[in-house]
Design an enzyme around this catalytic site. Structure first.
Site, mmCIF file in Angstrom:
data_model
loop_
_atom_site.group_PDB
_atom_site.id
_atom_site.type_symbol
_atom_site.label_atom_id
_atom_site.label_comp_id
_atom_site.label_asym_id
_atom_site.label_seq_id
_atom_site.Cartn_x
_atom_site.Cartn_y
_atom_site.Cartn_z
ATOM 1 N N ASP A 75 2.174 4.466 -0.386
ATOM 2 C CA ASP A 75 2.810 5.520 -0.018
ATOM 3 C C ASP A 75 3.058 6.679 -1.069
ATOM 4 O OD1 ASP A 75 4.297 3.497 -1.268
ATOM 5 O OD2 ASP A 75 6.152 3.438 -0.047
ATOM 6 N N LYS A 103 8.431 -6.866 -0.200
ATOM 7 C CA LYS A 103 9.583 -6.502 0.999
ATOM 8 C C LYS A 103 9.728 -7.294 2.248
ATOM 9 C CE LYS A 103 7.004 -2.434 0.513
ATOM 10 N NZ LYS A 103 6.748 -1.130 0.369
#
Length: 455
Positions: free
Chosen positions: A196, A160
């Site tokens: 997450d 990311k």
């Protein structure tokens, strides 16, 4: 309204490669399970693409967790700090603040990154008058981690857009503890590190005890699920004896599915181009076909190809359209939110891109391209989720879902429900539950459960 003109037919013909057949979905499901089993097995874990990291989370919330907890949620270009006060089963107070991570820090040293985070934590505690208190913290860290325990996680690699030096191969909990210690002004006990997907599962399980899968479809894509301890070769906690827990949460890191070529049979020229221009070529190939970081660009590449072939906008593009990264994923959601036969959002988007000369026919074709790209993403995710549900073989499963693509795309949820239903064993019922405040509250809950267990 379908476009029956020559260009519309041509575009639909050439978009066929973006549409997954049921046969292809069945093949993807087979390959996903094979790869998950390789990740779980001691023999093949090292070379498996889908790592199936053990999270060491073995207890789901039972609704009895109480107290004040901090949560730190780091997983993209900004991070959240949360203060959560759990009162009773459905009553909690949550205060949070979002802090940016400047590009210079995302590509700087690990020390800079963790000092920045520690400073924001301290400021947050001051703002909310808990500066003097000693608080447990749950740390959501949404990058591939090899976990060696509930509070020890080694960064496997950055994803990311991050590339901080001196962090890969290190224990990120220790790096955060060191940064907090360097300040010397706040007292924080890091009780758990998780990603997450785990946070999403925990957050949903607090309300719905049936939740067995956590799924993220946002900037990235990943899933975790509840596995039997006996299937986890790499689990080094106790496996038998009194009070031994039968299950443990597995963080699949399935974004890397396909890195060995398992998805080559459905990848297109657009996928290959996105991969070549990414900061991690050859890695996270499934994620690049699904997630919000790439979806807009996939649509842009197809639009550019058809424009250059004279099938869109009369063959006349614009500088913005031809610039990489300028067709945002939110555009896909906006364009598909138009009512059938109307192109209000679509025109607005095309005007932002300098394509004021678009006709209704162009709008219909652009929407069709966006639908192909987003449906393929939804169907790829569904193949993985259906495979996991079938593998667990429980009579009823709730899937907790979070992430901007799932949350904001107008059809993603329905596309998924329909496709999963088609491929899940007939005796299994399932539902998808949007995680309201996913990884933040989830991190606090993992910390709370850890505290509950420690007591």
């Amino acid at each position: 309204m379908e476009d029956d003109s020559f260009s519309g037919k041509k575009i639909r013909e050439q978009c066929k490669e973006l549409i997954l057949t049921d046969k292809q979905i069945e093949e993807i499901m087979r390959r996903v399970i094979k790869e998950i089993n390789r990740g779980l097995s001691k023999e093949t874990h090292a070379e498996a693409d889908v790592k199936c990291f053990i999270t060491y989370v073995q207890d789901l919330p039972n609704g009895k967790e109480k107290g004040k907890f901090l949560a730190l949620d780091l997983g993209g270009t900004n991070f959240r700090v949360l203060l959560i006060h759990l009162k009773d089963e459905n009553d909690f107070e949550m205060l949070s603040k979002i802090y940016a991570i400047p590009q210079s820090i995302m590509l700087g040293s690990g020390t800079q990154l963790f000092d920045h985070i520690a400073e924001c934590l301290a400021n947050f505690m001051k703002e909310h008058s808990v500066y003097e208190e000693r608080l447990p913290l749950g740390f959501t860290f949404s990058f591939p981690l090899t976990q060696l325990g509930l509070t020890k996680g080694i960064l496997a690699r950055w994803t990311k857009g991050f590339n901080c030096s001196g962090v890969v191969g290190e224990d990120v909990v220790q790096l955060l503890k060191d940064a907090i210690a360097r300040r010397g002004d706040v007292q924080i006990d890091i009780c758990a590190i998780l990603n997450d997907t785990t946070g999403t599962l925990m957050s949903c399980a607090w309300k719905n005890h049936n939740c067995r899968i956590g799924l993220i479809v946002g900037t990235g894509s990943n899933a975790c699920y509840v596995e039997r301890v006996e299937n986890c070769d790499l689990f080094d906690g106790p496996k038998s004896g009194p009070n031994i827990k039968q299950h443990v949460l597995i963080n699949t890191e399935w974004g890397a599915f396909g890195d060995d070529g398992a998805l080559d049979f459905i990848r297109t020229e657009y996928d290959r181009e996105i991969d070549q221009h990414s900061i991690n070529p050859g890695r996270q190939l499934q994620e690049k076909m699904i997630s919000g970081m790439y979806m807009g660009e996939l649509a842009r590449l197809a639009i550019v190809r058809f424009t250059k072939a004279g099938l869109l906008f009369g063959g006349v593009g614009s500088d913005i359209l031809f610039k990489r990264g300028q067709f945002f994923t939110k555009y896909v959601s906006e364009i598909e939110s138009d009512k059938p036969g109307t192109y209000y959002n679509c025109r607005e988007v095309l005007e932002e891109l300098g394509l004021e000369h678009a006709t209704d026919e162009d709008c219909a074709n652009v929407r069709y391209i966006c639908e192909c790209v987003s449906s393929r993403a939804a169907h790829l995710v569904s193949a993985g989720i259906a495979a996991l549900i079938n593998k667990m073989d429980e009579p009823s499963v709730t899937v907790g879902v979070d992430g901007s693509v799932y949350r904001f795309h107008p059809k993603f949820h329905d596309l998924m429900v329909q496709k999963i239903r088609q491929f899940v064993k007939p005796h299994i019922s399932f539902d998808l539950m949007l995680s309201e405040d996913g990884s933040g509250r989830g991190a606090a809950l993992v910390a709370a459960v850890a505290c509950r267990e420690a007591q």
